[in-house]
Design an enzyme around this catalytic site. Structure first.
Site, PDB file in Angstrom:
ATOM      1  N   ASP A   1       0.838  -1.213   0.000  1.00  0.00           N
ATOM      2  CA  ASP A   1       0.000   0.000   0.000  1.00  0.00           C
ATOM      3  C   ASP A   1       0.870   1.259   0.000  1.00  0.00           C
ATOM      4  O   ASP A   1       1.948   1.284   0.595  1.00  0.00           O
ATOM      5  CB  ASP A   1      -0.898  -0.029   1.256  1.00  0.00           C
ATOM      6  CG  ASP A   1      -2.050   0.956   1.150  1.00  0.00           C
ATOM      7  OD1 ASP A   1      -2.258   1.546   0.062  1.00  0.00           O
ATOM      8  OD2 ASP A   1      -2.743   1.151   2.163  1.00  0.00           O
TER       9      ASP A   1
ATOM     10  N   HIS B   1       2.730   3.241  -9.051  1.00  0.00           N
ATOM     11  CA  HIS B   1       2.568   1.796  -9.270  1.00  0.00           C
ATOM     12  C   HIS B   1       3.807   1.217  -9.962  1.00  0.00           C
ATOM     13  O   HIS B   1       4.222   0.097  -9.676  1.00  0.00           O
ATOM     14  CB  HIS B   1       1.313   1.520 -10.097  1.00  0.00           C
ATOM     15  CG  HIS B   1       0.039   1.903  -9.389  1.00  0.00           C
ATOM     16  ND1 HIS B   1      -0.223   1.549  -8.087  1.00  0.00           N
ATOM     17  CD2 HIS B   1      -1.035   2.636  -9.796  1.00  0.00           C
ATOM     18  CE1 HIS B   1      -1.401   2.018  -7.724  1.00  0.00           C
ATOM     19  NE2 HIS B   1      -1.914   2.700  -8.746  1.00  0.00           N
TER      20      HIS B   1
ATOM     21  N   LEU C   1      11.402 -19.772  -4.427  1.00  0.00           N
ATOM     22  CA  LEU C   1      10.245 -19.128  -3.796  1.00  0.00           C
ATOM     23  C   LEU C   1       9.008 -19.246  -4.681  1.00  0.00           C
ATOM     24  O   LEU C   1       9.093 -19.111  -5.900  1.00  0.00           O
ATOM     25  CB  LEU C   1      10.573 -17.638  -3.608  1.00  0.00           C
ATOM     26  CG  LEU C   1       9.420 -16.736  -3.190  1.00  0.00           C
ATOM     27  CD1 LEU C   1       9.356 -16.620  -1.680  1.00  0.00           C
ATOM     28  CD2 LEU C   1       9.540 -15.350  -3.796  1.00  0.00           C
TER      29      LEU C   1
END
Ligand code: FPP
Length: 241
Positions: free
Chosen positions: A21, A38, A132
Site C-alpha cells: 500500500d 505503481h 520461492l
C-alpha cells in the site's frame, strides 16, 4: 549491521503475505501521476521477491489488485494492467535465469484474455522451478475466495460426492485459491494503514500482523528483514497459554 544477521533461520516464516500500500501517496508526494507510483511499486516487488527467495522464504503472496480496485478510474486500472503485462513479460523473458515460481490467485476470468494467456505460460514455466513461490493476488477478494470455495463444496454435495457432515476445516482450506500452500504466519501492510481490506480472510486466522509506515515503493530488503525480526520476537500462542 543488517537485520538479516538477527533473523533466526530456524524460525523463518514459510509464508509471508504483503499488502503493498502507498503507491498513490508516494507519487503524490513527488507530484507524479499515480501510475508512476505503481511503476515504482512494481520495481520494489521485484527486489523484495529476490530478497525473500535468497533468504529461503517458500511462499510470498502479494495483493496486486483487489476485487474492489475495479472502482478506480479507467485510466488507473489500465495503467496497472499495463504494468502487469510488462511484469509478466519480464518474468517470461528472464525465466531461464530465475528459479522463482509464479502463479496467480483470484478470479482470473475477469482479466483481459492476453493477461490470462501470459499467466498460463508462466504457470507452465514455473512447474520446473524449486525456489520461492510468488503468488500474485489479482482480482482477488477474501470474501470472493470464500464464496467460490462454498460453491465448489456445495456442488460436491449436490453431486453426491460428499455429505454436509463430511465438510471439514481442511476441506475448506484446500478448496480456497491458496489450497495447496500453508497459511501465512506473517502479514505485512505498508503505508501505516492498519486494515486487512478483504485480503486472505480465512487464511489469516492465526497470522501475526506487522504494519510498517513506509510507503510501498520505499520499502526495502532491510525493512523486510526488520519486520521478520519483529515477528520472530513475538510470542505466538494459537489460543493456548
Ligand atoms: C496500493 O497503493 C497498490 C495497489 C492498489 C496496486 C499494487 C500494484 C503494484 C505494487 C504494482 C503493480 C503490480 C504488479 C504485479 C506489476 P494505492 O494506490 O492504494 O496507494 P495509496 O493508498 O497511497 O493511494
Amino acid at each position: 549491521m543488517s537485520y538479516k544477521d538477527e533473523i533466526n533461520m530456524d524460525k523463518l516464516p514459510k509464508h509471508i503475505a504483503i499488502i503493498m500500500d502507498g503507491n498513490g501517496r508516494w507519487a503524490k508526494k513527488r507530484l507524479l501521476p499515480r501510475k508512476m507510483g505503481h511503476k515504482a511499486g512494481a520495481k520494489t516487488l521485484e527486489d523484495l521477491t529476490r530478497a525473500a527467495d535468497k533468504l529461503g522464504i517458500k511462499h510470498l503472496t502479494v495483493y496486486a489488485f483487489s476485487t474492489e480496485n475495479w472502482k478506480r478510474s479507467e485510466e488507473e486500472i489500465s495503467g496497472i494492467m499495463d504494468l502487469l503485462r510488462n511484469y509478466l513479460n519480464g518474468y517470461i523473458d528472464k525465466s531461464d535465469k530465475e528459479n522463482i515460481k509464479m502463479d496467480v490467485i483470484g478470479e482470473k476470468s475477469a482479466l483481459d484474455i492476453d493477461i490470462q494467456e501470459k499467466i498460463k505460460i508462466i504457470e507452465n514455466l514455473s512447474a520446473e522451478k524449486t525456489g520461492l513461490n510468488l503468488h500474485i493476488a489479482l482480482n482477488y477478494g477474501g470474501r470472493d475466495d470464500i464464496l467460490r470455495c462454498v460453491k465448489k463444496i456445495a456442488q460436491k454435495v449436490a453431486d453426491g460426492e460428499v455429505t454436509p457432515n463430511d465438510i471439514t476445516e481442511e476441506m475448506i482450506s484446500d478448496s480456497l485459491d491458496t489450497g495447496f500452500y500453508p497459511d501465512p504466519e506473517l502479514v505485512i501492510r505498508t503505508s501505516g494503514e492498519e486494515r486487512i481490506s478483504n485480503f486472505l480472510l480465512w487464511q489469516i486466522a492465526y497470522s501475526e500482523f506487522v504494519f510498517n509506515n513506509k510507503l510501498w515503493p520505499d520499502y526495502t530488503e532491510e525493512d523486510l528483514y526488520k519486520d521478520i525480526c519483529y515477528y520472530q520476537n513475538r510470542d505466538r500462542r494459537f489460543g493456548g497459554r
